[in-house]
Design an enzyme around this catalytic site. Structure first.
Site, PDB file in Angstrom:
ATOM      1  CD  GLU A 278      -3.127   0.548   2.218  1.00 39.27           C
ATOM      2  OE1 GLU A 278      -4.152  -0.088   1.920  1.00 39.27           O
ATOM      3  OE2 GLU A 278      -2.878   0.900   3.387  1.00 39.27           O
ATOM      4  CD  GLU A 281      -2.727   0.865  -4.405  1.00 39.79           C
ATOM      5  OE1 GLU A 281      -2.701   0.123  -3.404  1.00 39.79           O
ATOM      6  OE2 GLU A 281      -3.758   1.069  -5.071  1.00 39.79           O
ATOM      7  CB  CYS A 298      -7.140  -3.276   5.611  1.00 40.67           C
ATOM      8  SG  CYS A 298      -6.797  -1.698   6.333  1.00 40.67           S
ATOM      9  CB  SER A 318      -5.359   0.833  -1.310  1.00 39.19           C
ATOM     10  OG  SER A 318      -4.518  -0.290  -1.433  1.00 39.19           O
ATOM     11  CE  LYS A 357     -10.466  -8.048   8.501  1.00 46.67           C
ATOM     12  NZ  LYS A 357      -9.769  -7.647   7.271  1.00 46.67           N
ATOM     13  CD  GLU A 360     -11.454  -8.990   4.008  1.00 45.15           C
ATOM     14  OE1 GLU A 360     -11.184  -9.384   5.157  1.00 45.15           O
ATOM     15  OE2 GLU A 360     -10.857  -8.058   3.474  1.00 45.15           O
ATOM     16  CD  GLU A 365     -14.485 -10.159  -5.316  1.00 44.09           C
ATOM     17  OE1 GLU A 365     -15.602 -10.317  -5.823  1.00 44.09           O
ATOM     18  OE2 GLU A 365     -14.322  -9.827  -4.136  1.00 44.09           O
ATOM     19  CB  CYS A 502      -9.530  -3.908  14.557  1.00 48.70           C
ATOM     20  SG  CYS A 502      -9.659  -3.932  12.791  1.00 48.70           S
TER      21      CYS A 502
HETATM   22 FE1  HC0 Z   1      -8.222  -5.442  11.806  1.00 53.31          FE
HETATM   23 FE2  HC0 Z   1      -6.706  -5.734   9.874  1.00 53.31          FE
HETATM   24  S1  HC0 Z   1      -6.329  -4.310  11.564  1.00 53.31           S
HETATM   25  S2  HC0 Z   1      -8.851  -5.018   9.654  1.00 53.31           S
HETATM   26  O1  HC0 Z   1      -8.847  -3.858  12.213  1.00 53.31           O
HETATM   27  O2  HC0 Z   1      -5.763  -3.852   7.947  1.00 53.31           O
HETATM   28  O3  HC0 Z   1     -10.594  -7.202  11.888  1.00 53.31           O
HETATM   29  O4  HC0 Z   1      -7.274  -6.343  14.459  1.00 53.31           O
HETATM   30  O5  HC0 Z   1      -6.975  -8.044  11.302  1.00 53.31           O
HETATM   31  O6  HC0 Z   1      -7.156  -7.797   7.722  1.00 53.31           O
HETATM   32  O7  HC0 Z   1      -3.940  -6.550  10.187  1.00 53.31           O
HETATM   33  C1  HC0 Z   1      -9.722  -6.551  11.964  1.00 53.31           C
HETATM   34  C2  HC0 Z   1      -7.742  -5.980  13.522  1.00 53.31           C
HETATM   35  C3  HC0 Z   1      -7.236  -6.952  11.118  1.00 53.31           C
HETATM   36  C4  HC0 Z   1      -6.931  -7.019   8.489  1.00 53.31           C
HETATM   37  C5  HC0 Z   1      -4.948  -6.318  10.020  1.00 53.31           C
HETATM   38  C6  HC0 Z   1      -6.164  -4.605   8.608  1.00 53.31           C
END
Ligand code: HC0
Length: 568
Positions: A278, A281, A298, A318, A357, A360, A365, A502
């Site tokens: 990133e 990028e 993310c 990104s 998540k 996701e 993809e 997070c």
């Molecule tokens: Fe997160 Fe992550 S930081 S989104 O908040 O970027 O869920 O803890 O794992 O993938 O590393 C959540 C937390 C993650 C991802 C990372 C990012």
């Protein structure tokens, strides 16, 4: 300040304090369900009634403010009879199959019933539930358990401004539901789980995938590996009654090993990898031209939000996959190639603070070598349940360490777990890569903390880089509106769907109130400070990965494995 008496105990509080908040100051816990310390006053459950001297009627403590000389009684017969009656009415409208409920043992209604010695209600059952909504990979809504407190509606409408959860009907038929009583899958729900994080009961919970993971662990043909997100290690301890913000990294790794995972890896490693991709990028967009501001990609709740509501701004994202998915991609390519395994036999589990998540990981993809990159996602709460179910004494565990080759994460990877962390990590690397000089100070404190939107100007040689950070989708909207109007002054923006980032994810141990979030954030920066390596581009195993396998950031292999496209 105002002086009052509650149950004959003198309390001095500032003007504008509610009776309920004043009572908390002297450790008197007035029963409540709709009240939440981080939300606006709702006053709809009426459980918090108290007796105020001189008043003929009982008073709702959550919505009544103190005045000089006020005398409050929280335990009179009249008060307790009323509270008991209200609880029975709520129970009559609540599915009481507690043993089947994920919130059994951590349910505010159950705790109140215990307190009032109510085991069942003799009132007529009035449950008029909508069908169970389990059609999406992240969240289950069971309206038969809903106590209509409206906390979830507040989180969805006022904090996240997603406006999916609302009301239908009146009286006993009153329900909390998406418009037209549609399942969440068919709405613009982003699956952030902030509704589940504030629900006092089990009406909205994560989809439990622990059985799937147990099956994989017991399958002798499967090599089961696990990655753990940055924010889990500062919150998991809550489930074992450790002080809020306790760092439990070593015990968590030990517990995962006891559960039977073959290898235990760190998402912080692929957070470092994300910064390499990133950061480069961003440098490319700044120097060679490309859509600016660039926005981080993310947080999957945020991705769902921009794809659903602001798809005309997708070019700002990104192209990097999230660290979870970068790990997944490597776990089904580099890792089995190195170990001489068939990628189909590798079963990859993620432990995440996040309910989105789960969604996701199931995106079409997110496949590498013909298999899903991540096979199962467990929230922090689900991991805690697995540990409890295995009878592991978490607090007594000896600390253990992550395995190689994905076991070393720098401080930059660690701070991803708090709002502003991705930005700070990217700046640490971008500055040094562009200037070739060491940073005078690694701490970009302007982008830390719980203010809704944070900004900073960073001088990189003679370039002024203006950056912004938003957490919570309501705050994100403000930055998106600027971009829509062509008025965004920023080159780079970090957006995390959940308030606090997070550490405040929808899958974290309940409750994640503001004071709890502050403790977790403190712990995240403590992890960073204590690590010998604090910059992603100095992670020796990341450098090895590029040397041995990926080539260079943004190279052909990286594009194949670590980048994706987002769409409406
Ligand atoms: Fe997160 Fe992550 S930081 S989104 O908040 O970027 O869920 O803890 O794992 O993938 O590393 C959540 C937390 C993650 C991802 C990372 C990012």
């Amino acid at each position: 300040n105002i002086k009052i008496k509650i149950d004959n105990i003198e309390v001095i509080v500032p003007e504008g304090t509610t009776i309920l908040e004043a009572a908390k100051k002297v450790n008197i816990n007035i029963p409540h369900l709709c009240y939440h310390p981080d939300q606006a006053i709702k006053a709809n459950c009426r459980l918090c009634v108290v007796d105020v001297s001189g008043s003929r009627k009982l008073t709702a403590a959550c919505s009544s403010f103190v005045y000089e000389g006020m005398e409050v009684h929280t335990n009179t017969k009249k008060v307790r009879d009323m509270q008991k009656g209200i609880l029975e009415l709520i129970l009559a409208n609540h599915d009481q199959d507690c043993l089947k409920c994920l919130r059994n043992g951590n349910c505010e209604l159950q705790a109140l019933c215990q307190r009032f010695n109510i085991s069942k209600t003799n009132l007529v059952d009035t449950v008029d539930a909508l069908p169970l909504d389990d059609t999406n990979p992240s969240l289950i809504r069971d309206s038969a358990k809903c106590v209509k407190c409206n906390r979830c509606v507040d989180a969805c409408q006022k904090v996240q401004e997603v406006h999916v959860l609302t009301h239908s009907h009146r009286s006993v038929h009153y329900n909390i539901t998406p418009a037209y009583e549609m399942p969440l899958e068919q709405t613009f729900c982003v699956f952030c789980g902030q509704c589940a994080a504030v629900c006092p009961v089990g009406a909205i919970v994560e989809k439990d995938d622990t059985a799937k993971v147990w099956d994989a662990i017991y399958d002798p043909k499967k090599h089961v590996i696990v990655q753990v997100a940055p924010a889990v290690r500062v919150a998991l301890g809550d489930a074992f009654n450790l002080p809020k913000g306790t760092i439990v990294t070593g015990k968590m790794v030990a517990a995962l090993r006891r559960l039977g995972f073959d290898k235990i890896f760190d998402t912080n490693f692929t957070a470092d990898l994300t910064i390499m991709e990133e950061g480069n990028e961003l440098i490319q967009r700044l120097t060679k031209g490309g859509t600016l501001p660039m926005i981080t990609s993310c947080s999957p709740g945020w991705i769902n939000f921009i794809e659903g509501r602001y798809d005309h701004l997708l070019a700002h994202l990104s192209s990097c996959k999230s660290p979870q998915q970068m790990f997944g991609a490597l776990s089904k390519s580099y890792y089995p190639e190195m170990a001489g395994m068939d990628p189909k036999n590798v079963y990859t589990v993620s432990i995440m603070p996040c309910t989105a998540k789960k969604y996701e990981a199931q995106r079409p993809e997110m496949m590498t070598n013909g298999v899903a990159e991540v096979d199962a996602v467990l929230t922090t709460r689900e991991l805690a349940r697995m540990i409890q179910s295995a009878g592991i004494d978490f607090v007594a565990l000896e600390e253990d360490q992550f395995d190689n080759p994905f076991g070393i994460g720098t401080g930059a990877g660690a701070i991803f777990g708090a709002t502003g962390g991705v930005m700070e990590a990217a700046l640490r690397t971008a500055y040094e890569v562009i200037t070739g000089k060491g940073l005078p100070s690694l701490n970009f404190t302007e982008v830390r903390g719980l203010s809704g939107i944070k900004e900073s100007i960073v001088l990189i040689d003679d370039m002024e880089l203006k950056v912004a950070v938003a957490h919570g989708l309501g705050n994100a909207k403000i930055l998106l509106k600027q971009i829509e109007k062509g008025e965004s002054p920023y080159a780079f923006i970090e957006i995390m769907a959940c308030p606090g980032g997070c550490i405040g994810g929808g899958g974290q141990p309940i409750k994640s109130t503001r004071d709890v979030k502050e403790k977790r954030i403190e712990a995240i920066y403590k992890i960073d400070e204590d690590l010998p390596l604090r910059k992603s581009h100095k992670n020796p195993d990341i450098l090895k990965l590029y040397d041995n396998y990926l080539g260079e950031p943004l190279g052909h292999k990286s594009h194949q494995l670590l980048h994706t496209h987002y769409h409406s």
